[in-house]
Design a protein around this motif. Sequence first.
Motif, PDB file in Angstrom:
ATOM      1  N   HIS A 133       0.801  -1.226   0.000  1.00 20.51           N
ATOM      2  CA  HIS A 133       0.000   0.000   0.000  1.00 20.51           C
ATOM      3  C   HIS A 133       0.832   1.275   0.000  1.00 20.51           C
ATOM      4  O   HIS A 133       0.280   2.368   0.030  1.00 20.51           O
ATOM      5  CB  HIS A 133      -0.960   0.006   1.196  1.00 20.51           C
ATOM      6  N   VAL A 134       2.150   1.127  -0.048  1.00 21.82           N
ATOM      7  CA  VAL A 134       3.019   2.308   0.022  1.00 21.82           C
ATOM      8  C   VAL A 134       2.759   3.250  -1.148  1.00 21.82           C
ATOM      9  O   VAL A 134       2.617   4.460  -0.983  1.00 21.82           O
ATOM     10  CB  VAL A 134       4.505   1.891   0.060  1.00 21.82           C
ATOM     11  N   PHE A 139       0.861   8.377  -3.402  1.00 18.44           N
ATOM     12  CA  PHE A 139       0.192   9.198  -4.419  1.00 18.44           C
ATOM     13  C   PHE A 139      -1.008   9.930  -3.830  1.00 18.44           C
ATOM     14  O   PHE A 139      -1.259  11.090  -4.166  1.00 18.44           O
ATOM     15  CB  PHE A 139      -0.221   8.348  -5.624  1.00 18.44           C
ATOM     16  N   ASN A 140      -1.751   9.251  -2.960  1.00 17.57           N
ATOM     17  CA  ASN A 140      -2.897   9.888  -2.315  1.00 17.57           C
ATOM     18  C   ASN A 140      -2.452  11.164  -1.578  1.00 17.57           C
ATOM     19  O   ASN A 140      -3.056  12.235  -1.730  1.00 17.57           O
ATOM     20  CB  ASN A 140      -3.534   8.877  -1.347  1.00 17.57           C
ATOM     21  N   CYS A 141      -1.383  11.057  -0.812  1.00 18.33           N
ATOM     22  CA  CYS A 141      -0.927  12.224  -0.038  1.00 18.33           C
ATOM     23  C   CYS A 141      -0.276  13.270  -0.930  1.00 18.33           C
ATOM     24  O   CYS A 141      -0.408  14.473  -0.673  1.00 18.33           O
ATOM     25  CB  CYS A 141       0.026  11.778   1.057  1.00 18.33           C
ATOM     26  N   LEU A 142       0.391  12.825  -1.983  1.00 14.50           N
ATOM     27  CA  LEU A 142       0.983  13.791  -2.914  1.00 14.50           C
ATOM     28  C   LEU A 142      -0.116  14.607  -3.602  1.00 14.50           C
ATOM     29  O   LEU A 142       0.013  15.824  -3.768  1.00 14.50           O
ATOM     30  CB  LEU A 142       1.849  13.049  -3.941  1.00 14.50           C
ATOM     31  N   LEU A 143      -1.212  13.948  -3.942  1.00 10.78           N
ATOM     32  CA  LEU A 143      -2.343  14.665  -4.556  1.00 10.78           C
ATOM     33  C   LEU A 143      -2.907  15.709  -3.590  1.00 10.78           C
ATOM     34  O   LEU A 143      -3.220  16.826  -3.986  1.00 10.78           O
ATOM     35  CB  LEU A 143      -3.443  13.678  -4.957  1.00 10.78           C
ATOM     36  N   THR A 198      -9.760   6.802 -13.285  1.00  8.91           N
ATOM     37  CA  THR A 198      -8.721   7.610 -12.630  1.00  8.91           C
ATOM     38  C   THR A 198      -9.302   8.933 -12.155  1.00  8.91           C
ATOM     39  O   THR A 198      -9.058   9.375 -11.033  1.00  8.91           O
ATOM     40  CB  THR A 198      -7.546   7.870 -13.599  1.00  8.91           C
ATOM     41  N   VAL A 199     -10.103   9.556 -13.045  1.00  7.25           N
ATOM     42  CA  VAL A 199     -10.693  10.850 -12.679  1.00  7.25           C
ATOM     43  C   VAL A 199     -11.628  10.675 -11.482  1.00  7.25           C
ATOM     44  O   VAL A 199     -11.638  11.493 -10.552  1.00  7.25           O
ATOM     45  CB  VAL A 199     -11.426  11.476 -13.888  1.00  7.25           C
ATOM     46  N   GLN A 200     -12.384   9.577 -11.476  1.00  4.95           N
ATOM     47  CA  GLN A 200     -13.253   9.293 -10.324  1.00  4.95           C
ATOM     48  C   GLN A 200     -12.434   9.080  -9.051  1.00  4.95           C
ATOM     49  O   GLN A 200     -12.781   9.576  -7.977  1.00  4.95           O
ATOM     50  CB  GLN A 200     -14.106   8.050 -10.584  1.00  4.95           C
ATOM     51  N   ASP A 201     -11.326   8.345  -9.187  1.00  6.91           N
ATOM     52  CA  ASP A 201     -10.458   8.100  -8.022  1.00  6.91           C
ATOM     53  C   ASP A 201      -9.884   9.414  -7.485  1.00  6.91           C
ATOM     54  O   ASP A 201      -9.803   9.624  -6.278  1.00  6.91           O
ATOM     55  CB  ASP A 201      -9.294   7.163  -8.395  1.00  6.91           C
ATOM     56  N   ALA A 211      -9.375   7.545   0.210  1.00  9.63           N
ATOM     57  CA  ALA A 211      -9.712   6.758  -0.974  1.00  9.63           C
ATOM     58  C   ALA A 211      -8.525   5.909  -1.440  1.00  9.63           C
ATOM     59  O   ALA A 211      -7.397   6.366  -1.472  1.00  9.63           O
ATOM     60  CB  ALA A 211     -10.149   7.695  -2.089  1.00  9.63           C
ATOM     61  N   LEU A 212      -8.811   4.674  -1.805  1.00  8.47           N
ATOM     62  CA  LEU A 212      -7.775   3.814  -2.368  1.00  8.47           C
ATOM     63  C   LEU A 212      -7.720   4.045  -3.872  1.00  8.47           C
ATOM     64  O   LEU A 212      -8.719   4.355  -4.505  1.00  8.47           O
ATOM     65  CB  LEU A 212      -8.105   2.350  -2.100  1.00  8.47           C
ATOM     66  N   LEU A 213      -6.548   3.898  -4.449  1.00  6.72           N
ATOM     67  CA  LEU A 213      -6.374   4.116  -5.879  1.00  6.72           C
ATOM     68  C   LEU A 213      -6.229   2.775  -6.580  1.00  6.72           C
ATOM     69  O   LEU A 213      -5.514   1.892  -6.106  1.00  6.72           O
ATOM     70  CB  LEU A 213      -5.115   4.958  -6.129  1.00  6.72           C
ATOM     71  N   SER A 214      -6.911   2.614  -7.718  1.00  5.57           N
ATOM     72  CA  SER A 214      -6.794   1.361  -8.466  1.00  5.57           C
ATOM     73  C   SER A 214      -5.428   1.292  -9.153  1.00  5.57           C
ATOM     74  O   SER A 214      -4.728   2.302  -9.268  1.00  5.57           O
ATOM     75  CB  SER A 214      -7.901   1.288  -9.520  1.00  5.57           C
ATOM     76  N   GLU A 215      -5.079   0.106  -9.619  1.00  2.16           N
ATOM     77  CA  GLU A 215      -3.780  -0.046 -10.293  1.00  2.16           C
ATOM     78  C   GLU A 215      -3.703   0.792 -11.559  1.00  2.16           C
ATOM     79  O   GLU A 215      -2.666   1.367 -11.888  1.00  2.16           O
ATOM     80  CB  GLU A 215      -3.525  -1.522 -10.617  1.00  2.16           C
TER      81      GLU A 215
END
Length: 245
Positions: A133-134, A139-143, A198-201, A211-215
């Motif tokens: 999950h790293v 990416f979640n926090c960078l966003l 991706t836009v939804q994520d 929110a979790l991000l898909s591959e």
Amino acid sequence: MPVIVKAQGIVLNTTLFRETSLFATIFTKQHGKVRILAKGCRRPKSKMCGALERFNIIEIIFYKRESKDTYTISDATIIDDLPRIRTRPRAVNGALVLCEFFLRTLPNEDPDYRSYTILEGFLNQLADADDDHVKTLTFNCLLRALASSGIRPHLETCVRCNHAVGYDNATVDFSVSGGGIVCAHDHDSTVVPLHARTVQDLRAVYDKNDALLSEDTIADLERLIPDYLAYHLNGLRLNSLKQLR
Ligand SMILES: [Zn+2]
């Protein structure tokens, strides 16, 4: 007269100075990013030895002089040295991405509580996350860090004409230079196609932080984010982002 300041902060970076000293850049909760000189801290008997390590959350006491942009530290104690990150190379790399981002984008001595909270929360989440999950966490926090830096991508309507952008297709066009999604009439040379998912994520990241991000989303972000940072942050290229696994 120097003013003695006590602050809580996160060590973003350190560089060795002479035989026994080092410079550290610390993102403090109260004063924003400060650069401090720790004289003699690499001597074995120094009380500060070990506190001034990257990503440590520490309490520091330093002398603030109006005329200088580097301050002298007199004490540093560890609040949390995050051993669960330090022992795992992938987690270390994730932590480095956000530390490098804030090191290179924050102005000096400008308190930014929102960004501080993102970084502190990220380090704590990273310590608890497993290695798989790293990347999604980073990416979640960078966003979210992009939003606190004032360059949140525009994802609701076409960034140029404000018309709705259809999601019937599998992909949505995103303009790097425009900083958001675009309709078919507003293409430019920096447009990249993103999966509609991706836009939804990305919207979910901004609507609810966990929110979790898909591959597919992560694969899109690996293409998009480096160009987005470079375009909107003065050519910024994060070295640590290239190593993220
Ligand atoms: Zn448009």
